[in-house]
Motif scaffolding. Structure first.
Motif, PDB file in Angstrom:
ATOM      1  N   LEU A 109       0.846  -1.189   0.000  1.00  0.00           N
ATOM      2  CA  LEU A 109       0.000   0.000   0.000  1.00  0.00           C
ATOM      3  C   LEU A 109       0.880   1.237   0.000  1.00  0.00           C
ATOM      4  CD1 LEU A 109      -2.804   1.461   0.431  1.00  0.00           C
ATOM      5  CD2 LEU A 109      -2.311   1.292   2.884  1.00  0.00           C
ATOM      6  N   ALA A 110       0.607   2.164  -0.891  1.00  0.00           N
ATOM      7  CA  ALA A 110       1.278   3.465  -0.900  1.00  0.00           C
ATOM      8  C   ALA A 110       0.298   4.515  -0.391  1.00  0.00           C
ATOM      9  CB  ALA A 110       1.752   3.824  -2.303  1.00  0.00           C
ATOM     10  N   GLY A 139       5.051  13.528 -11.219  1.00  0.00           N
ATOM     11  CA  GLY A 139       5.444  12.771 -12.406  1.00  0.00           C
ATOM     12  C   GLY A 139       6.297  11.555 -12.104  1.00  0.00           C
ATOM     13  N   ASP A 140       6.962  11.550 -10.935  1.00  0.00           N
ATOM     14  CA  ASP A 140       7.825  10.425 -10.575  1.00  0.00           C
ATOM     15  C   ASP A 140       7.075   9.324  -9.820  1.00  0.00           C
ATOM     16  OD1 ASP A 140      10.049  11.763 -11.626  1.00  0.00           O
ATOM     17  OD2 ASP A 140      10.378  12.832  -9.742  1.00  0.00           O
ATOM     18  N   LEU A 141       5.845   9.614  -9.410  1.00  0.00           N
ATOM     19  CA  LEU A 141       5.112   8.688  -8.555  1.00  0.00           C
ATOM     20  C   LEU A 141       4.851   7.319  -9.191  1.00  0.00           C
ATOM     21  CD1 LEU A 141       2.328  10.564  -6.565  1.00  0.00           C
ATOM     22  CD2 LEU A 141       4.165   9.148  -5.661  1.00  0.00           C
ATOM     23  N   PRO A 142       4.274   7.242 -10.399  1.00  0.00           N
ATOM     24  CA  PRO A 142       3.926   5.924 -10.942  1.00  0.00           C
ATOM     25  C   PRO A 142       5.115   4.961 -10.988  1.00  0.00           C
ATOM     26  CG  PRO A 142       2.895   7.652 -12.242  1.00  0.00           C
ATOM     27  CD  PRO A 142       3.834   8.331 -11.301  1.00  0.00           C
ATOM     28  N   ALA A 143       6.263   5.447 -11.445  1.00  0.00           N
ATOM     29  CA  ALA A 143       7.431   4.574 -11.541  1.00  0.00           C
ATOM     30  C   ALA A 143       7.929   4.167 -10.160  1.00  0.00           C
ATOM     31  CB  ALA A 143       8.543   5.282 -12.321  1.00  0.00           C
ATOM     32  N   ALA A 146       5.581   1.536  -8.686  1.00  0.00           N
ATOM     33  CA  ALA A 146       5.805   0.250  -9.354  1.00  0.00           C
ATOM     34  C   ALA A 146       7.116  -0.386  -8.906  1.00  0.00           C
ATOM     35  CB  ALA A 146       5.816   0.463 -10.868  1.00  0.00           C
ATOM     36  N   ASP A 147       8.129   0.447  -8.699  1.00  0.00           N
ATOM     37  CA  ASP A 147       9.438  -0.063  -8.293  1.00  0.00           C
ATOM     38  C   ASP A 147       9.408  -0.637  -6.883  1.00  0.00           C
ATOM     39  OD1 ASP A 147      12.308  -0.448  -8.470  1.00  0.00           O
ATOM     40  OD2 ASP A 147      12.522   1.309  -7.198  1.00  0.00           O
ATOM     41  N   LEU A 148       8.726   0.045  -5.967  1.00  0.00           N
ATOM     42  CA  LEU A 148       8.733  -0.374  -4.570  1.00  0.00           C
ATOM     43  C   LEU A 148       7.617  -1.360  -4.232  1.00  0.00           C
ATOM     44  CD1 LEU A 148       9.446   3.010  -2.747  1.00  0.00           C
ATOM     45  CD2 LEU A 148      11.063   1.189  -3.286  1.00  0.00           C
ATOM     46  N   GLY A 149       6.443  -1.148  -4.819  1.00  0.00           N
ATOM     47  CA  GLY A 149       5.282  -1.951  -4.434  1.00  0.00           C
ATOM     48  C   GLY A 149       4.853  -2.989  -5.433  1.00  0.00           C
ATOM     49  N   GLY A 150       5.300  -2.853  -6.683  1.00  0.00           N
ATOM     50  CA  GLY A 150       4.898  -3.817  -7.698  1.00  0.00           C
ATOM     51  C   GLY A 150       3.547  -3.493  -8.293  1.00  0.00           C
ATOM     52  N   PRO A 151       3.106  -4.277  -9.259  1.00  0.00           N
ATOM     53  CA  PRO A 151       1.855  -3.991  -9.979  1.00  0.00           C
ATOM     54  C   PRO A 151       0.600  -4.117  -9.133  1.00  0.00           C
ATOM     55  CG  PRO A 151       2.737  -6.124 -10.616  1.00  0.00           C
ATOM     56  CD  PRO A 151       3.797  -5.471  -9.783  1.00  0.00           C
ATOM     57  N   GLU A 152       0.679  -4.823  -8.001  1.00  0.00           N
ATOM     58  CA  GLU A 152      -0.500  -5.019  -7.165  1.00  0.00           C
ATOM     59  C   GLU A 152      -0.600  -3.996  -6.041  1.00  0.00           C
ATOM     60  OE1 GLU A 152      -2.758  -7.218  -8.043  1.00  0.00           O
ATOM     61  OE2 GLU A 152      -1.446  -7.691  -9.734  1.00  0.00           O
ATOM     62  N   CYS A 153       0.265  -2.993  -6.051  1.00  0.00           N
ATOM     63  CA  CYS A 153       0.278  -2.011  -4.965  1.00  0.00           C
ATOM     64  C   CYS A 153      -0.952  -1.113  -5.039  1.00  0.00           C
ATOM     65  CB  CYS A 153       1.550  -1.170  -5.044  1.00  0.00           C
ATOM     66  SG  CYS A 153       1.753  -0.026  -3.656  1.00  0.00           S
ATOM     67  N   ALA A 154      -1.711  -1.079  -3.947  1.00  0.00           N
ATOM     68  CA  ALA A 154      -2.859  -0.183  -3.850  1.00  0.00           C
ATOM     69  C   ALA A 154      -2.382   1.187  -3.373  1.00  0.00           C
ATOM     70  CB  ALA A 154      -3.896  -0.746  -2.893  1.00  0.00           C
ATOM     71  N   VAL A 155      -3.220   2.196  -3.546  1.00  0.00           N
ATOM     72  CA  VAL A 155      -2.889   3.540  -3.108  1.00  0.00           C
ATOM     73  C   VAL A 155      -4.059   4.117  -2.326  1.00  0.00           C
ATOM     74  CG1 VAL A 155      -1.338   3.936  -5.060  1.00  0.00           C
ATOM     75  CG2 VAL A 155      -3.747   4.609  -5.238  1.00  0.00           C
ATOM     76  N   PRO A 164      -2.284   8.705 -12.572  1.00  0.00           N
ATOM     77  CA  PRO A 164      -3.037   8.383 -13.792  1.00  0.00           C
ATOM     78  C   PRO A 164      -3.956   7.190 -13.551  1.00  0.00           C
ATOM     79  CG  PRO A 164      -0.778   7.615 -13.975  1.00  0.00           C
ATOM     80  CD  PRO A 164      -0.838   8.426 -12.719  1.00  0.00           C
ATOM     81  N   PRO A 165      -4.935   6.950 -14.424  1.00  0.00           N
ATOM     82  CA  PRO A 165      -5.834   5.803 -14.256  1.00  0.00           C
ATOM     83  C   PRO A 165      -5.051   4.486 -14.229  1.00  0.00           C
ATOM     84  CG  PRO A 165      -6.663   7.310 -15.934  1.00  0.00           C
ATOM     85  CD  PRO A 165      -5.284   7.779 -15.598  1.00  0.00           C
ATOM     86  N   GLY A 166      -5.650   3.506 -13.546  1.00  0.00           N
ATOM     87  CA  GLY A 166      -5.048   2.180 -13.510  1.00  0.00           C
ATOM     88  C   GLY A 166      -4.617   1.738 -12.127  1.00  0.00           C
ATOM     89  N   PHE A 167      -4.531   2.676 -11.181  1.00  0.00           N
ATOM     90  CA  PHE A 167      -4.155   2.319  -9.820  1.00  0.00           C
ATOM     91  C   PHE A 167      -5.401   1.976  -9.000  1.00  0.00           C
ATOM     92  CE2 PHE A 167      -0.421   4.564 -11.226  1.00  0.00           C
ATOM     93  CZ  PHE A 167       0.622   3.918 -10.572  1.00  0.00           C
ATOM     94  N   ILE A 168      -5.229   1.093  -8.036  1.00  0.00           N
ATOM     95  CA  ILE A 168      -6.322   0.697  -7.148  1.00  0.00           C
ATOM     96  C   ILE A 168      -6.366   1.680  -5.988  1.00  0.00           C
ATOM     97  CG2 ILE A 168      -7.276  -1.143  -5.713  1.00  0.00           C
ATOM     98  CD1 ILE A 168      -5.516  -3.100  -7.351  1.00  0.00           C
ATOM     99  N   ASP A 169      -7.298   2.623  -6.032  1.00  0.00           N
ATOM    100  CA  ASP A 169      -7.421   3.646  -4.997  1.00  0.00           C
ATOM    101  C   ASP A 169      -8.436   3.172  -3.957  1.00  0.00           C
ATOM    102  OD1 ASP A 169      -7.687   5.854  -3.410  1.00  0.00           O
ATOM    103  OD2 ASP A 169      -8.293   7.231  -5.010  1.00  0.00           O
ATOM    104  N   LEU A 170      -7.965   2.977  -2.717  1.00  0.00           N
ATOM    105  CA  LEU A 170      -8.842   2.493  -1.652  1.00  0.00           C
ATOM    106  C   LEU A 170      -9.707   3.598  -1.065  1.00  0.00           C
ATOM    107  CD1 LEU A 170      -6.421   0.015   0.168  1.00  0.00           C
ATOM    108  CD2 LEU A 170      -8.012  -0.404  -1.718  1.00  0.00           C
TER     109      LEU A 170
END
Length: 213
Positions: A109-110, A139-143, A146-155, A164-170
């Motif tokens: 979770l981020a 602008g640096d957030l998405p990368a 992805a680097d720290l949490g991986g593709p399954e990281c929720a925010v 940008p769209p595509g993140f799982i926002d809780l």
């Protein structure tokens, strides 16, 4: 154990009380500004309403940010002073940690705080363990996520909408007084001092260009 928890880091001015019998009472006003004028009367009213004497407080918790610069200072200073007068433990509670617990994510979770000016404070949590917070450009957030949490990281948090769209926002961005009270009772006071956590250094300068402490 009787606990008082305070939050003045956002638009709300909130005081929450948990009595020794486990019952809770919360007062909260959405005021935007003016926390310094509102907080003391609110706490006084809360104690009077519950017939609680200040000296019966065992622990006083206060959110320490990141959040409003002025509001954070007000809450931390008030909590410290009251704890000293009441001989109570004073506990600093990270806003990022509160939101992480409220989100109750089972995976990485981020937690993102919108620090304005195109910046975000991010703290990554995984299996209950947190990395140190980082200040990043939007602008640096998405990368970085992805680097720290991986593709399954929720925010979650006030900065999640900047992604940008595509993140799982809780969708958790508001401090829950019940969670504040729980953490006030649980956290180690020695490891969690009521020291403000500011998103960035203050803009104001003392004479001579010195940054205030």
């Amino acid at each position: 154990m009787t606990c008082l928890a305070i939050d003045t880091t956002g638009e709300n001015c909130t005081a929450a009380l948990r009595l020794s019998d486990g019952s809770e009472r919360v007062l909260s006003d959405r005021i935007g500004r003016g926390h310094a004028e509102r907080l003391a009367p609110m706490v006084e009213a809360l104690l009077a309403e519950t017939l609680t004497t200040p000296t019966s407080l065992s622990r006083i918790g206060v959110t320490v940010g990141p959040g409003s610069f002025a509001g954070t200072r007000v809450g931390a200073a008030f909590a410290r002073g009251l704890a000293l007068a009441c001989n109570a433990d004073c506990i600093g509670i990270s806003n990022l940690a509160v939101l992480a617990r409220q989100a109750n994510s089972k995976g990485p979770l981020a937690v993102l705080h919108d620090a304005k000016r195109g910046e975000v404070i991010m703290q990554l949590w995984h299996n209950g363990v947190a990395r140190a917070p980082e200040r990043l450009g939007v602008g640096d957030l998405p990368a970085r996520i992805a680097d720290l949490g991986g593709p399954e990281c929720a925010v979650t948090g006030s900065g999640a909408h900047l992604l940008p769209p595509g993140f799982i926002d809780l969708g958790v961005s508001t401090i829950d007084p019940a969670m504040m009270l729980a953490m006030t009772g649980e956290l180690d006071a020695r490891s969690n001092p009521p020291s403000p956590f500011y998103a960035r250094p203050p803009d104001a300068k003392l004479p001579g260009g010195v940054t205030p402490a």
